[in-house]
Design an enzyme around this catalytic site. Structure first.
Site: not given
Ligand SMILES: Cc1cc2nc3c(=O)[nH]c(=O)nc-3n(C[C@H](O)[C@H](O)[C@H](O)COP(=O)(O)OP(=O)(O)OC[C@H]3O[C@@H](n4cnc5c(N)ncnc54)[C@H](O)[C@@H]3O)c2cc1C
Length: 596
Positions: A441
């Site tokens: 989220e």
């Molecule tokens: C168990 C699980 C359930 C999930 N359920 C859902 C679901 O139901 N539906 C869905 O759509 N998604 C779901 N997700 C996905 C989840 O919402 C994303 O993993 C999350 O939003 C982070 O995206 P990412 O993993 O691509 O990390 P990234 O976007 O690659 O981020 C990596 C790190 O960089 C930081 N970061 C990235 N951009 C910035 C910025 N501009 N400024 C500062 N910091 C930044 C982030 O805070 C994070 O610490 C789920 C994930 C998991 C693991």
């Protein structure tokens, strides 16, 4: 084996004594929910959580979800039956629109209920939680035909919902999505692409799953301005409401992950799946925000729920486990050693968790009541103020409740020493389950950015100014109350620090945006601490009023001790946050990327 007791009495005390439940009597939904009904609903919800859901928590973790070669996913034993009972009990549709089969009760009740369900079994809670979010987005942005077809069964929970945003190459930055929507002659679209990490994306608990999925219509602008929201059911629905053919969306795999094993996290492959637009073309993120905001509040409650259940089990252990003697002389000389609750450091851990939980529950109840006001208040000013409050506090409680919720699960595990590290204690499951709440989220770093980048400057700072005004008004109104004075002074000091930090951000964030980014985490936590201190002052006022009437009890009296503990031992962290954030971005940005 861990246990759980839903804190129904505490929720009721907050509603009745702290937030003056009768004040909400002007809201239409509250006519259906006088306090005795609220009490009955919450105590039944508590029983369901304790007796049906909690016993499935550990077995669900051990068994996890399994996927067969055709892409069908089985949830752990007992989940299906528990979900059926949950739907039949009307719990999914508690606050749903009666026009679509919901019970039309106030939203705060659904939030209070969710704390109990989450604490008992987070993996289970996510299935109805996502369904409620998807139904809310459809309710607000869907057209009549879509609503008629899908909302009734989503409202009752007979069909579950999902949120499909994430793709392999994009999570935070949704402007990068590649999933395509191609217009069909009949008004529908064909969706092609891959979504990953989709919670509750495939399972056996409901006969249909309604995916809310974002995609880019052919020819749409690049970035977030070209994203539209669609509804794609697992099974197509015939004109008479019966289920038709399987849609072209299949579960390619499910993830093996750190926690929430009972919730299936699916890769969903869309191959020309039939879907319908929700809301306007290219305004999909706007429509999806309804679901995301509801989900963020839901995830905040996850932080609190896990912190609460972890506390309950750690406190029970600390009263039972005999190790060492009290520093001030044996407290139980007849036993081979004293229980570890006598040791100041064990008490520190327990009190840090509990002093957070009880104030966080107050903040949650206040935000949940605000959600009802924002939706239904006949007074436009009150409606707008409530909406502003929710907008401002949503990233704060998502980020703070889940950061602290995880830290508290670790602290509670520490109370059990080595036994907390052993699976049988259940404590390590709380730690594993709590970890995801800081990530999904919108990772917490992104919540903090949303707060400083969007929520603070919005409408010329109207929401944050109103929050400062509300806290200041409370301090002014109670200025002459000598008994309350010790609980007011810390709030006044924290508010001063928060205002100083806000001023610092206004002066330095615009000049160099890295200053805003570098300050965001500490600012969010400083805000959270101030809001929790404000809650403790309001709780203290309510307890003192009860005491004055001779109507207090041991549990309520102990809140005054907890408030003092919070102010003396947790609130001082506010100064560290202020010092850190006002040091600016320089030390964070000094090293070139290659030096890492
Ligand atoms: C168990 C699980 C359930 C999930 N359920 C859902 C679901 O139901 N539906 C869905 O759509 N998604 C779901 N997700 C996905 C989840 O919402 C994303 O993993 C999350 O939003 C982070 O995206 P990412 O993993 O691509 O990390 P990234 O976007 O690659 O981020 C990596 C790190 O960089 C930081 N970061 C990235 N951009 C910035 C910025 N501009 N400024 C500062 N910091 C930044 C982030 O805070 C994070 O610490 C789920 C994930 C998991 C693991």
């Amino acid at each position: 084996m861990p246990s759980y007791k839903a804190p129904v009495d505490d929720t009721l005390f907050l509603l009745k004594d702290v937030f003056d439940f009768d004040r909400y009597g002007n809201l239409p939904r509250f006519a259906e929910a006088p306090i005795d009904v609220v009490e009955a609903v919450l105590s039944e919800a508590g029983k369901f959580a304790e007796k049906v859901l909690q016993p499935l928590n550990r077995s669900g973790d051990e068994e996890g979800c399994t996927r067969d070669s055709s892409g069908n996913v089985a949830t752990p034993e007992g989940f299906k039956e528990a979900y059926k009972a949950y739907v039949e009990g009307g719990w999914v549709g508690l606050a749903g629109d009666p026009a679509y089969g919901g019970q039309g009760l106030p939203h705060f009740l659904a939030v209070a209920l969710s704390e109990y369900v989450i604490a008992a079994n987070l993996s289970f809670a996510m299935y109805p939680g996502l369904t409620n979010g998807a139904a809310a987005a459809l309710w607000i942005h869907g057209d009549d035909a879509l609503k008629r077809t899908y909302l009734p069964k989503m409202t009752t929970g007979e069909w579950t919902g999902t949120m499909n945003l994430t793709e392999p190459h994009c999570g935070t930055d949704l402007g990068l999505i590649k999933t395509k929507a191609v217009r069909q002659g009949d008004g529908s679209f064909a969706i092609t692409g891959q979504k990953i990490f989709i919670s509750a994306g495939e399972h056996d608990m409901a006969e249909n799953i309604i995916h809310l999925v974002i995609a880019r219509i052919e020819g749409a602008p690049a970035g977030t301005k070209g994203i539209s929201l669609f509804l794609a059911p697992k099974f197509l629905v015939n004109a008479d409401g019966s289920l038709g053919a399987r849609n072209a969306v299949v579960c390619g795999s499910i993830e093996h992950k750190m926690g929430i094993h009972g919730n299936s996290t699916a890769v969903l492959n869309y191959d020309g799946a039939k879907a319908w637009l929700i809301g306007e073309e290219n305004r999909g993120l706007n429509a999806m925000f309804v679901m995301m905001n509801a989900a963020r509040l839901g995830v905040a409650v996850q932080g609190l729920g896990l912190s609460e259940v972890a506390y309950q089990n750690a406190a029970a252990y600390a009263k039972d486990r005999l190790q060492g003697r009290s520093l001030t002389g044996a407290k139980e000389p007849g036993k081979p050693a004293d229980p570890i609750i006598v040791h100041p450091d064990v008490r520190r851990m327990l009190l840090e968790i509990r002093a957070f939980n009880e104030a966080a529950r107050a903040l949650m109840v206040w935000v949940a009541l605000s959600a009802d006001e924002a939706l239904e208040s006949p007074d436009p000013a009150a409606k707008r103020a409530a909406d502003d409050r929710i907008g401002l506090l949503t990233p704060i409680i998502k980020g703070v409740f889940t950061d602290v919720g995880f830290a508290n699960a670790v602290k509670a595990q520490q109370v059990l020493g080595g036994h907390g590290y052993i699976a049988q204690s259940g404590m390590e499951q709380f730690v594993r389950d709590a970890r995801i709440t800081m990530i999904y989220e919108g990772a917490n770093g992104v919540q903090a950015l949303d707060l400083v980048g969007r929520k603070l400057p919005k409408d010329g700072g109207r929401a944050v100014t109103a929050f400062f005004g509300e806290v200041s008004a409370f301090l002014a109104e109670n200025k002459g109350d000598a008994a309350l004075a010790p609980y007011l002074a810390p709030v006044k000091a924290a508010l001063g620090q928060l205002q100083q930090a806000t001023m610092w951000l206004m002066q330095n964030g615009m000049r160099n945006p890295d200053n805003a980014g570098a300050a965001s985490h500490d600012y969010m936590h400083l805000f959270g601490l101030t809001a929790l201190a404000f809650m403790w002052a309001r709780i203290a006022k309510a307890v003192l009023a009860r005491q004055a009437k001779g109507k207090s009890n041991e549990a309520l009296d102990s809140k005054l001790a907890l408030a003092k503990f919070f102010n003396a031992r947790m609130l001082p962290e506010a100064s560290a946050h202020l010092a850190r954030l006002s040091s600016g971005a320089e030390t964070l940005m000094a090293l070139p990327a290659a030096a890492f």
